[in-house]
Design an enzyme around this catalytic site. Structure first.
Site, PDB file in Angstrom:
ATOM      1  N   ASP A   1      -1.808  63.461  61.165  1.00 48.67           N
ATOM      2  CA  ASP A   1      -0.838  64.377  60.658  1.00 48.67           C
ATOM      3  C   ASP A   1      -0.078  63.392  59.311  1.00 48.67           C
ATOM      4  O   ASP A   1       0.979  63.130  59.530  1.00 48.67           O
ATOM      5  CB  ASP A   1       0.166  64.587  61.693  1.00 48.67           C
ATOM      6  CG  ASP A   1       1.189  65.903  61.070  1.00 48.67           C
ATOM      7  OD1 ASP A   1       0.922  66.289  60.084  1.00 48.67           O
ATOM      8  OD2 ASP A   1       2.137  66.159  61.736  1.00 48.67           O
TER       9      ASP A   1
ATOM     10  N   GLU B   1       2.888  54.632  63.428  1.00 46.45           N
ATOM     11  CA  GLU B   1       4.000  55.266  62.436  1.00 46.45           C
ATOM     12  C   GLU B   1       4.388  54.057  61.606  1.00 46.45           C
ATOM     13  O   GLU B   1       4.868  53.109  61.941  1.00 46.45           O
ATOM     14  CB  GLU B   1       5.240  55.956  63.115  1.00 46.45           C
ATOM     15  CG  GLU B   1       6.166  56.423  61.979  1.00 46.45           C
ATOM     16  CD  GLU B   1       5.893  57.354  61.024  1.00 46.45           C
ATOM     17  OE1 GLU B   1       6.390  57.246  59.710  1.00 46.45           O
ATOM     18  OE2 GLU B   1       5.233  58.301  61.415  1.00 46.45           O
TER      19      GLU B   1
ATOM     20  N   CYS C   1      12.969  78.959  48.173  1.00 47.73           N
ATOM     21  CA  CYS C   1      12.380  80.166  48.552  1.00 47.73           C
ATOM     22  C   CYS C   1      11.783  81.018  47.290  1.00 47.73           C
ATOM     23  O   CYS C   1      12.251  82.065  46.881  1.00 47.73           O
ATOM     24  CB  CYS C   1      13.520  80.929  49.300  1.00 47.73           C
ATOM     25  SG  CYS C   1      14.498  80.278  50.386  1.00 47.73           S
TER      26      CYS C   1
ATOM     27  N   CYS D   1      18.028  78.822  42.027  1.00 43.67           N
ATOM     28  CA  CYS D   1      17.975  77.521  43.179  1.00 43.67           C
ATOM     29  C   CYS D   1      16.456  77.211  43.370  1.00 43.67           C
ATOM     30  O   CYS D   1      15.313  77.980  43.127  1.00 43.67           O
ATOM     31  CB  CYS D   1      18.428  78.520  44.535  1.00 43.67           C
ATOM     32  SG  CYS D   1      17.974  77.437  46.129  1.00 43.67           S
TER      33      CYS D   1
ATOM     34  N   CYS E   1      17.884  87.174  48.157  1.00 42.08           N
ATOM     35  CA  CYS E   1      18.988  86.343  48.103  1.00 42.08           C
ATOM     36  C   CYS E   1      19.666  86.360  46.554  1.00 42.08           C
ATOM     37  O   CYS E   1      18.933  86.310  45.522  1.00 42.08           O
ATOM     38  CB  CYS E   1      18.442  84.562  48.247  1.00 42.08           C
ATOM     39  SG  CYS E   1      19.697  83.298  47.989  1.00 42.08           S
TER      40      CYS E   1
ATOM     41  N   CYS F   1      -0.140  69.128  55.718  1.00 43.89           N
ATOM     42  CA  CYS F   1       0.795  69.678  54.810  1.00 43.89           C
ATOM     43  C   CYS F   1       0.238  69.856  53.595  1.00 43.89           C
ATOM     44  O   CYS F   1       1.226  70.524  52.568  1.00 43.89           O
ATOM     45  CB  CYS F   1       2.308  69.222  55.122  1.00 43.89           C
ATOM     46  SG  CYS F   1       2.317  67.545  54.405  1.00 43.89           S
TER      47      CYS F   1
ATOM     48  N   TYR G   1       0.243  58.509  62.114  1.00 42.11           N
ATOM     49  CA  TYR G   1       1.528  59.112  61.453  1.00 42.11           C
ATOM     50  C   TYR G   1       2.222  59.920  62.412  1.00 42.11           C
ATOM     51  O   TYR G   1       2.596  61.034  62.272  1.00 42.11           O
ATOM     52  CB  TYR G   1       1.039  60.151  60.249  1.00 42.11           C
ATOM     53  CG  TYR G   1       0.148  59.274  59.465  1.00 42.11           C
ATOM     54  CD1 TYR G   1       0.448  58.561  58.280  1.00 42.11           C
ATOM     55  CD2 TYR G   1      -1.443  59.837  59.527  1.00 42.11           C
ATOM     56  CE1 TYR G   1      -0.430  57.854  57.419  1.00 42.11           C
ATOM     57  CE2 TYR G   1      -2.343  58.991  58.682  1.00 42.11           C
ATOM     58  CZ  TYR G   1      -1.834  58.318  57.732  1.00 42.11           C
ATOM     59  OH  TYR G   1      -2.975  57.590  56.723  1.00 42.11           O
TER      60      TYR G   1
END
Length: 468
Positions: free
Chosen positions: A398, A349, A84, A81, A75, A425, A328
């Site tokens: 989660d 949630e 990525c 940016c 890119c 995550c 969640y």
């Protein structure tokens, strides 16, 4: 080697690891260096531009020996940016270091045996994998190298992404490799149309201007949602823009707009106005359809989301008789995905609108064995809740990147469900929570999953079994 205390230039630094933000890790004397755009295996001469007591930040002056993992970024915006940040490293190498991230977190922080960790599940697509992007209009474009800010003829309008650490500067994006067509074409044509018609771009400091944000949501079903967010437009400008988008992109199935005059970009508390089509699109997963509205949360890599949920389901090893708590739950994606395999799912949630989405997703799929509740997890998941709904056989959790609140972890220790499937995550906060959970639970399986190629982010699924 020159002492780093006296000299900014350090020669022949070996890069041994990669940290968050895509920086390589090296050492010079006793100083740990975080080196911009360095790849493990590189040997580099670096310039230290910021020095703290026990670490420094550096940039490469010369690559003495390039790493076998190094590759050419695809890119043109790489390095400017904020997205990525790992694209200067081959994808197989990225997976290798993400696997290491999970193993290090669980091994070092939680003191778990990670010898049986399963190989990371890579993404089949490492470009154009996102189903949602949000762009920002700004009249204060980030200037590229060689551009002179004193040039009065310079076009300062931009439609793109925030520069990292600069809320008021937007990088004008020519081509983004994150979202499939017509995302790039739509963004560029709307940007050019606005310029040609003298429709003002938003000023992030003074809070003025007509055009503020552009949100594009694609789906595997072929449906397409576009949301144009205005700040201070005239009625004529709204009509001009919306007519242009509708006529130029007839494939849009849900065309919406919002007038947001708040000081921040969030629009969850703003009215959404339909211009064309319903206020939702659909995403498919197996035979289940999920309705996605302008404010809905849905995993942005749909292909990998399906794999993540399949792993979660398979780890739980359902027999059909289980009562499951899905903590969640978001828009109820996991809850509805596993519902047909169990007796009942109870989802909790924090965000009320997400719970409404979860209920709708059950209704449109004729799923009748789910219940959803909105509220702060640490307050909702109490002894009375468990008494009312029954003790779960399996808990799926989660949580967001911050992990679970200490009160929620304590509640899981009290509930003593037979199995916990922990989807994370953020391996660091998962490891923190595991320090407590491991007192009662054995780790049976660990499965990393890559949802976001070319970034440092990695998901991890763990199966925990209550110790007899």
């Amino acid at each position: 080697m020159n002492k780093t205390a006296n000299y900014k230039l350090v020669e022949s630094v070996s890069v041994i690891d990669i940290a968050e933000e895509g920086k390589g890790v090296g050492k010079a004397d006793d100083l740990v260096l975080f080196i911009e755009k360095a790849v493990p295996g590189d040997v580099v001469d670096v310039e230290i531009y910021r020095k703290k007591k026990n670490f420094g930040e550096a940039r490469i002056k010369t690559i003495v020996t390039p790493s076998e993992y190094r590759t050419t970024p695809f890119c043109e915006h790489f390095g400017t940016c904020g997205g990525c940040k790992w694209q200067h490293m081959t994808y197989p190498a990225q997976l290798q270091f993400k696997q290491k991230t999970v193993a290090d977190a669980l091994g070092r922080l939680a003191k778990l045996d990670v010898s049986d960790i399963m190989p990371i599940v890579g993404s089949p697509e490492d470009k154009y994998y996102r189903n949602k992007l949000e762009y920002t209009f700004s009249d204060k474009r980030w200037l590229n190298e060689g551009e002179n800010r004193d040039n009065e003829t310079l076009d300062m309008n931009a439609l793109g992404f925030h520069i990292p650490g600069r809320f008021d500067k937007i990088l004008d994006i020519n081509h983004c490799y994150l979202q499939a067509d017509p995302s790039n074409e739509l963004r560029l044509s709307l940007r050019d149309f606005a310029k040609q018609n003298n429709i003002s771009f938003y000023n992030l400091k003074n809070h003025e201007g007509a055009l503020r944000n552009l949100v594009i949501r694609t789906s595997s079903t072929g449906e397409l949602m576009v949301i144009v967010i205005f700040a201070y437009p005239s009625e004529e400008q709204v009509k001009l823009v919306m007519d242009f988008v509708e006529q130029g992109f007839p494939e849009i199935t849900s065309l919406l707009y919002i007038i947001n005059q708040k000081k921040n970009d969030t629009f969850f508390d703003q009215e959404v106005i339909s211009w064309k089509g319903p206020q939702y699109i659909h995403e498919g997963m197996d035979e289940i359809r999920f309705r996605i509205g302008p404010k809905s949360f849905y995993q942005t890599n749909a292909i990998q989301a399906k794999k993540l949920y399949e792993i979660t389901r398979d780890f739980a090893g359902f027999t059909g008789s289980e009562l499951v708590y899905d903590l969640y739950t978001g828009a109820g994606t996991i809850a509805n995905f596993v519902a047909k395999h169990v007796n009942k799912v109870v989802g909790v949630e924090y965000v009320p609108s997400a719970i409404e989405d979860a209920k709708i997703n059950s209704q449109i799929n004729n799923i009748t064995n789910t219940d959803f509740y909105a509220g702060d997890m640490k307050d909702v998941l109490n002894a009375e809740f468990v008494q009312t709904h029954g003790k779960p056989d399996v808990i799926i959790t989660d949580p967001p990147r911050a992990g679970m609140h200490a009160d929620v972890v304590a509640r899981l220790m009290e509930i003593e469900a037979e199995k916990i499937v922990y989807v994370s995550c953020n391996p660091a906060t998962q490891a923190r929570d595991m320090l407590i959970l491991k007192e009662k639970y054995d780790t049976i399986k660990i499965q990393p999953v890559d949802m976001f190629p070319h970034t440092q982010h990695v998901e991890n699924v763990m199966l925990l079994q209550l110790r007899k």
